[in-house]
Enzyme design. Structure first.
Site, short mmCIF file in Angstrom:
data_model
loop_
_atom_site.label_atom_id
_atom_site.label_comp_id
_atom_site.label_asym_id
_atom_site.label_seq_id
_atom_site.Cartn_x
_atom_site.Cartn_y
_atom_site.Cartn_z
N GLY A 290 10.41 -4.24 7.18
CA GLY A 290 11.82 -4.41 6.84
C GLY A 290 12.68 -4.83 8.02
O GLY A 290 13.90 -4.77 7.96
N GLU B 220 0.12 -1.78 8.44
CA GLU B 220 1.55 -2.09 8.46
C GLU B 220 2.19 -1.50 9.70
O GLU B 220 2.55 -0.31 9.73
CB GLU B 220 2.23 -1.48 7.22
CG GLU B 220 1.67 -2.01 5.91
CD GLU B 220 2.69 -1.83 4.78
OE1 GLU B 220 3.20 -2.84 4.30
OE2 GLU B 220 2.99 -0.69 4.43
N ASN C 254 5.51 -4.18 -3.09
CA ASN C 254 6.02 -2.81 -3.04
C ASN C 254 7.53 -2.86 -3.26
O ASN C 254 8.27 -3.24 -2.36
CB ASN C 254 5.66 -2.20 -1.67
CG ASN C 254 6.24 -0.82 -1.49
OD1 ASN C 254 6.78 -0.21 -2.42
ND2 ASN C 254 6.13 -0.30 -0.28
N SER D 12 7.23 -7.44 6.96
CA SER D 12 8.02 -8.69 7.01
C SER D 12 7.20 -9.94 6.68
O SER D 12 7.41 -10.99 7.28
CB SER D 12 8.73 -8.83 8.35
OG SER D 12 9.63 -7.74 8.54
N GLU E 85 7.02 4.77 5.10
CA GLU E 85 8.27 5.45 4.71
C GLU E 85 7.99 6.87 4.24
O GLU E 85 8.92 7.68 4.14
CB GLU E 85 9.00 4.60 3.66
CG GLU E 85 9.68 3.41 4.35
CD GLU E 85 9.76 2.14 3.53
OE1 GLU E 85 9.65 2.20 2.29
OE2 GLU E 85 9.92 1.07 4.15
N LYS F 219 9.59 -0.49 -3.73
CA LYS F 219 10.32 0.65 -3.14
C LYS F 219 11.36 1.19 -4.13
O LYS F 219 11.10 1.24 -5.33
CB LYS F 219 10.94 0.24 -1.80
CG LYS F 219 9.87 -0.39 -0.88
CD LYS F 219 10.31 -0.61 0.53
CE LYS F 219 9.16 -1.20 1.32
NZ LYS F 219 9.43 -1.36 2.73
N HIS G 24 2.21 5.27 2.86
CA HIS G 24 3.15 4.25 3.33
C HIS G 24 3.99 4.83 4.47
O HIS G 24 4.32 6.02 4.47
CB HIS G 24 4.06 3.79 2.18
CG HIS G 24 4.88 2.61 2.58
ND1 HIS G 24 6.06 2.76 3.26
CD2 HIS G 24 4.68 1.28 2.44
CE1 HIS G 24 6.55 1.55 3.52
NE2 HIS G 24 5.73 0.63 3.02
P1 PGA Z 1 8.67 -5.53 4.17
O1 PGA Z 1 7.97 -4.18 3.67
O2 PGA Z 1 7.84 -6.68 3.64
O3 PGA Z 1 10.05 -5.51 3.58
O4 PGA Z 1 8.67 -5.50 5.66
C1 PGA Z 1 6.57 -4.04 3.68
C2 PGA Z 1 6.18 -2.67 3.18
O5 PGA Z 1 6.92 -1.71 3.45
O6 PGA Z 1 5.14 -2.49 2.52
#
Ligand code: PGA
Length: 256
Positions: free
Chosen positions: A175, A169, A10, A215, A99, A12, A97
Protein backbone atom coordinates in the site's frame (compact mmCIF):
# COMPACT_ATOMS: atom_id res chain seq x y z
CA UNK A 1 8.16 -28.07 -13.35
CA UNK A 2 5.68 -25.61 -14.86
CA UNK A 3 3.68 -23.76 -12.27
CA UNK A 4 0.43 -22.16 -13.42
CA UNK A 5 0.58 -18.69 -11.85
CA UNK A 6 -1.99 -17.55 -9.33
CA UNK A 7 -3.16 -13.94 -9.06
CA UNK A 8 -5.16 -13.01 -5.96
CA UNK A 9 -7.16 -9.86 -5.33
CA UNK A 10 -7.21 -8.91 -1.65
CA UNK A 11 -10.08 -6.46 -1.32
CA UNK A 12 -9.39 -5.82 2.38
CA UNK A 13 -12.11 -3.68 4.03
CA UNK A 14 -13.12 -1.93 0.80
CA UNK A 15 -16.31 -1.81 -1.29
CA UNK A 16 -19.97 -2.30 -0.39
CA UNK A 17 -22.10 -5.33 -1.28
CA UNK A 18 -23.23 -4.00 -4.61
CA UNK A 19 -19.71 -2.92 -5.59
CA UNK A 20 -18.26 -6.26 -4.54
CA UNK A 21 -20.79 -8.24 -6.59
CA UNK A 22 -20.27 -5.97 -9.62
CA UNK A 23 -16.47 -6.26 -9.42
CA UNK A 24 -16.70 -10.06 -9.09
CA UNK A 25 -18.99 -10.25 -12.15
CA UNK A 26 -16.66 -8.08 -14.22
CA UNK A 27 -13.64 -10.19 -13.29
CA UNK A 28 -15.47 -13.47 -13.89
CA UNK A 29 -16.79 -12.38 -17.26
CA UNK A 30 -13.31 -11.69 -18.58
CA UNK A 31 -11.55 -14.58 -16.88
CA UNK A 32 -12.35 -17.04 -19.70
CA UNK A 33 -9.85 -15.42 -22.04
CA UNK A 34 -6.92 -16.31 -19.76
CA UNK A 35 -8.24 -19.64 -18.49
CA UNK A 36 -5.56 -22.28 -18.31
CA UNK A 37 -2.79 -19.66 -18.35
CA UNK A 38 -3.33 -18.17 -14.90
CA UNK A 39 -5.60 -18.92 -11.94
CA UNK A 40 -7.53 -16.09 -10.33
CA UNK A 41 -8.71 -15.82 -6.72
CA UNK A 42 -10.57 -13.01 -5.01
CA UNK A 43 -10.70 -12.30 -1.28
CA UNK A 44 -13.71 -10.06 -0.49
CA UNK A 45 -14.71 -8.90 3.00
CA UNK A 46 -16.42 -11.79 4.85
CA UNK A 47 -19.97 -10.35 4.80
CA UNK A 48 -19.96 -10.28 0.99
CA UNK A 49 -18.66 -13.81 0.39
CA UNK A 50 -22.02 -15.35 -0.50
CA UNK A 51 -22.96 -12.49 -2.82
CA UNK A 52 -19.59 -12.67 -4.52
CA UNK A 53 -19.84 -16.46 -4.76
CA UNK A 54 -23.13 -16.07 -6.64
CA UNK A 55 -21.59 -13.43 -8.91
CA UNK A 56 -18.62 -15.68 -9.74
CA UNK A 57 -20.90 -18.58 -10.68
CA UNK A 58 -19.11 -21.34 -12.57
CA UNK A 59 -16.44 -19.06 -14.01
CA UNK A 60 -13.56 -20.87 -12.31
CA UNK A 61 -12.44 -17.80 -10.31
CA UNK A 62 -11.58 -19.03 -6.82
CA UNK A 63 -13.17 -17.43 -3.77
CA UNK A 64 -11.19 -16.96 -0.57
CA UNK A 65 -11.44 -15.63 2.97
CA UNK A 66 -9.10 -12.87 4.16
CA UNK A 67 -8.58 -14.72 7.44
CA UNK A 68 -9.90 -17.70 9.37
CA UNK A 69 -10.33 -18.56 13.04
CA UNK A 70 -8.05 -21.04 14.75
CA UNK A 71 -11.14 -22.50 16.43
CA UNK A 72 -13.76 -24.78 14.83
CA UNK A 73 -16.81 -23.08 16.42
CA UNK A 74 -18.00 -21.61 19.70
CA UNK A 75 -18.03 -18.41 21.70
CA UNK A 76 -15.54 -16.41 19.62
CA UNK A 77 -17.21 -13.10 18.86
CA UNK A 78 -16.39 -11.70 15.48
CA UNK A 79 -14.47 -14.73 14.22
CA UNK A 80 -15.22 -16.80 11.13
CA UNK A 81 -14.56 -20.56 10.96
CA UNK A 82 -13.26 -22.77 8.17
CA UNK A 83 -16.66 -24.45 7.72
CA UNK A 84 -18.36 -21.04 7.45
CA UNK A 85 -15.94 -20.00 4.70
CA UNK A 86 -16.59 -23.26 2.86
CA UNK A 87 -20.36 -22.79 3.28
CA UNK A 88 -20.03 -19.41 1.59
CA UNK A 89 -18.21 -20.93 -1.39
CA UNK A 90 -14.56 -20.45 -0.41
CA UNK A 91 -11.87 -22.89 -1.43
CA UNK A 92 -8.89 -20.94 -0.04
CA UNK A 93 -8.01 -18.51 2.74
CA UNK A 94 -5.29 -15.97 3.39
CA UNK A 95 -3.43 -16.51 6.65
CA UNK A 96 -0.83 -14.22 8.19
CA UNK A 97 -1.35 -11.13 6.06
CA UNK A 98 0.89 -8.37 7.38
CA UNK A 99 -2.12 -6.29 8.38
CA UNK A 100 -2.88 -9.12 10.82
CA UNK A 101 0.71 -10.05 11.78
CA UNK A 102 1.88 -6.49 12.27
CA UNK A 103 -1.39 -4.58 12.52
CA UNK A 104 -3.08 -6.95 14.99
CA UNK A 105 -0.07 -8.69 16.50
CA UNK A 106 -0.82 -12.22 15.28
CA UNK A 107 2.14 -14.49 16.00
CA UNK A 108 3.40 -17.60 14.22
CA UNK A 109 2.03 -19.89 16.94
CA UNK A 110 -1.54 -18.66 16.32
CA UNK A 111 -1.02 -18.67 12.56
CA UNK A 112 0.21 -22.27 12.68
CA UNK A 113 -3.06 -23.26 14.37
CA UNK A 114 -5.04 -21.38 11.72
CA UNK A 115 -3.12 -23.13 8.94
CA UNK A 116 -3.76 -26.53 10.53
CA UNK A 117 -7.49 -26.03 11.05
CA UNK A 118 -8.00 -24.58 7.58
CA UNK A 119 -6.23 -27.52 5.92
CA UNK A 120 -8.07 -30.05 8.10
CA UNK A 121 -11.38 -28.47 7.16
CA UNK A 122 -10.67 -28.65 3.44
CA UNK A 123 -9.41 -25.19 2.49
CA UNK A 124 -6.26 -24.34 0.60
CA UNK A 125 -4.00 -21.88 2.41
CA UNK A 126 -2.21 -18.83 1.04
CA UNK A 127 0.29 -18.04 3.78
CA UNK A 128 1.75 -14.53 3.74
CA UNK A 129 5.23 -13.67 5.02
CA UNK A 130 7.31 -10.51 4.83
CA UNK A 131 9.82 -8.33 6.61
CA UNK A 132 9.42 -4.79 7.93
CA UNK A 133 11.60 -1.95 6.66
CA UNK A 134 13.54 -2.05 9.92
CA UNK A 135 14.23 -5.77 9.53
CA UNK A 136 15.38 -5.19 5.92
CA UNK A 137 17.64 -2.31 6.92
CA UNK A 138 19.20 -4.49 9.62
CA UNK A 139 19.93 -7.23 7.07
CA UNK A 140 17.38 -9.57 8.64
CA UNK A 141 15.10 -10.13 5.64
CA UNK A 142 15.97 -13.79 5.08
CA UNK A 143 15.96 -14.72 8.77
CA UNK A 144 12.59 -13.05 9.19
CA UNK A 145 10.74 -14.64 6.30
CA UNK A 146 12.27 -18.07 6.79
CA UNK A 147 11.44 -17.86 10.50
CA UNK A 148 7.84 -17.01 9.61
CA UNK A 149 7.61 -19.98 7.22
CA UNK A 150 9.04 -22.33 9.84
CA UNK A 151 6.76 -21.02 12.57
CA UNK A 152 3.55 -20.81 10.57
CA UNK A 153 4.00 -24.16 8.82
CA UNK A 154 5.02 -25.84 12.05
CA UNK A 155 2.22 -28.43 11.89
CA UNK A 156 2.18 -28.87 8.12
CA UNK A 157 3.29 -32.23 6.73
CA UNK A 158 4.60 -33.16 3.31
CA UNK A 159 1.13 -34.49 2.38
CA UNK A 160 -0.43 -31.11 3.14
CA UNK A 161 1.96 -29.23 0.92
CA UNK A 162 -0.08 -29.68 -2.24
CA UNK A 163 -2.69 -27.37 -0.65
CA UNK A 164 -0.36 -24.62 0.51
CA UNK A 165 0.76 -21.53 -1.41
CA UNK A 166 3.03 -18.74 -0.15
CA UNK A 167 2.97 -14.99 -0.69
CA UNK A 168 6.07 -12.90 -0.06
CA UNK A 169 4.89 -9.42 0.84
CA UNK A 170 7.52 -7.02 2.16
CA UNK A 171 5.65 -4.93 4.72
CA UNK A 172 7.30 -1.73 3.46
CA UNK A 173 5.87 -2.36 -0.04
CA UNK A 174 2.22 -2.91 0.94
CA UNK A 175 0.00 0.00 0.00
CA UNK A 176 3.00 2.33 -0.22
CA UNK A 177 3.49 2.51 -3.98
CA UNK A 178 7.01 1.22 -3.34
CA UNK A 179 7.70 -2.23 -4.69
CA UNK A 180 10.61 -4.62 -4.31
CA UNK A 181 12.70 -4.66 -7.48
CA UNK A 182 12.56 -7.92 -9.44
CA UNK A 183 16.05 -8.97 -8.33
CA UNK A 184 15.30 -8.09 -4.69
CA UNK A 185 12.06 -10.10 -4.76
CA UNK A 186 13.55 -13.03 -6.70
CA UNK A 187 16.32 -13.63 -4.15
CA UNK A 188 13.79 -13.87 -1.32
CA UNK A 189 11.53 -16.18 -3.37
CA UNK A 190 14.50 -18.42 -4.17
CA UNK A 191 15.46 -18.54 -0.48
CA UNK A 192 11.89 -19.48 0.47
CA UNK A 193 11.83 -22.26 -2.12
CA UNK A 194 15.13 -23.60 -0.92
CA UNK A 195 13.84 -23.61 2.68
CA UNK A 196 10.80 -25.62 1.52
CA UNK A 197 13.11 -28.01 -0.28
CA UNK A 198 15.08 -28.74 2.87
CA UNK A 199 11.99 -28.82 5.08
CA UNK A 200 9.87 -31.00 2.75
CA UNK A 201 11.28 -32.26 -0.52
CA UNK A 202 12.42 -31.03 -3.92
CA UNK A 203 9.18 -32.04 -5.60
CA UNK A 204 6.86 -30.05 -3.35
CA UNK A 205 9.27 -27.11 -3.32
CA UNK A 206 9.19 -27.08 -7.13
CA UNK A 207 5.39 -27.33 -7.18
CA UNK A 208 4.46 -24.68 -4.62
CA UNK A 209 3.52 -21.26 -5.93
CA UNK A 210 5.22 -18.31 -4.30
CA UNK A 211 3.34 -15.09 -5.05
CA UNK A 212 4.78 -11.61 -4.73
CA UNK A 213 2.67 -8.89 -3.12
CA UNK A 214 3.23 -5.21 -2.37
CA UNK A 215 2.17 -2.40 -4.72
CA UNK A 216 1.84 -4.68 -7.76
CA UNK A 217 0.37 -2.66 -10.63
CA UNK A 218 -0.13 -3.34 -14.35
CA UNK A 219 3.02 -1.27 -15.01
CA UNK A 220 5.36 -3.37 -12.85
CA UNK A 221 3.72 -6.80 -13.03
CA UNK A 222 5.46 -8.15 -16.12
CA UNK A 223 9.02 -7.57 -14.87
CA UNK A 224 8.25 -9.12 -11.50
CA UNK A 225 6.45 -12.08 -13.02
CA UNK A 226 9.32 -12.77 -15.40
CA UNK A 227 11.45 -13.86 -12.42
CA UNK A 228 12.02 -17.58 -12.15
CA UNK A 229 10.62 -18.07 -8.65
CA UNK A 230 7.75 -15.57 -8.76
CA UNK A 231 4.57 -17.46 -9.57
CA UNK A 232 1.89 -14.81 -9.42
CA UNK A 233 0.80 -11.83 -7.39
CA UNK A 234 -1.26 -10.93 -4.37
CA UNK A 235 -2.76 -7.57 -5.25
CA UNK A 236 -4.41 -5.06 -2.93
CA UNK A 237 -5.17 -1.59 -4.29
CA UNK A 238 -4.97 -2.52 -7.98
CA UNK A 239 -7.42 -5.40 -7.49
CA UNK A 240 -10.29 -3.02 -6.76
CA UNK A 241 -10.78 -2.30 -10.46
CA UNK A 242 -11.47 -5.20 -12.80
CA UNK A 243 -9.32 -3.74 -15.58
CA UNK A 244 -6.15 -3.26 -13.55
CA UNK A 245 -6.57 -6.65 -11.84
CA UNK A 246 -7.06 -8.36 -15.19
CA UNK A 247 -4.13 -6.47 -16.73
CA UNK A 248 -1.92 -7.85 -13.95
CA UNK A 249 -3.33 -11.33 -14.57
CA UNK A 250 -2.61 -11.00 -18.30
CA UNK A 251 0.96 -9.83 -17.62
CA UNK A 252 1.38 -12.85 -15.37
CA UNK A 253 -0.13 -15.31 -17.84
CA UNK A 254 2.07 -14.07 -20.65
CA UNK A 255 5.26 -15.31 -19.06
CA UNK A 256 4.37 -18.95 -19.72
P1 PGA B 1 -1.14 -3.48 -2.21
O1 PGA B 1 -1.55 -4.61 -1.14
O2 PGA B 1 -1.15 -4.14 -3.58
O3 PGA B 1 -2.19 -2.42 -2.08
O4 PGA B 1 0.22 -3.00 -1.85
C1 PGA B 1 -1.05 -5.92 -1.25
C2 PGA B 1 -1.56 -6.76 -0.11
O5 PGA B 1 -1.73 -6.23 1.00
O6 PGA B 1 -1.82 -7.98 -0.26
Amino acid sequence: MTRIPLVGGNWKMHLDGQGAAALASDISRSSGSIEGEVELAIFPPHPYLSMVSAAIGGSGVHLGGQDVSDEPSGAFTGQVSTSMLIDCGCSITLIGHSERRHGLGEQDELLARKVRIALDGGLRVLLCVGETLEERDQGRTFDTVIGQVRGSLDAVTLDDMSRVELAYEPVWAIGTGRTAGPAEAQEVHAALRSELCSRYDARSAARIRILYGGSVKPANAAELMACEDIDGALVGGASLQAESFLDIARATARRE
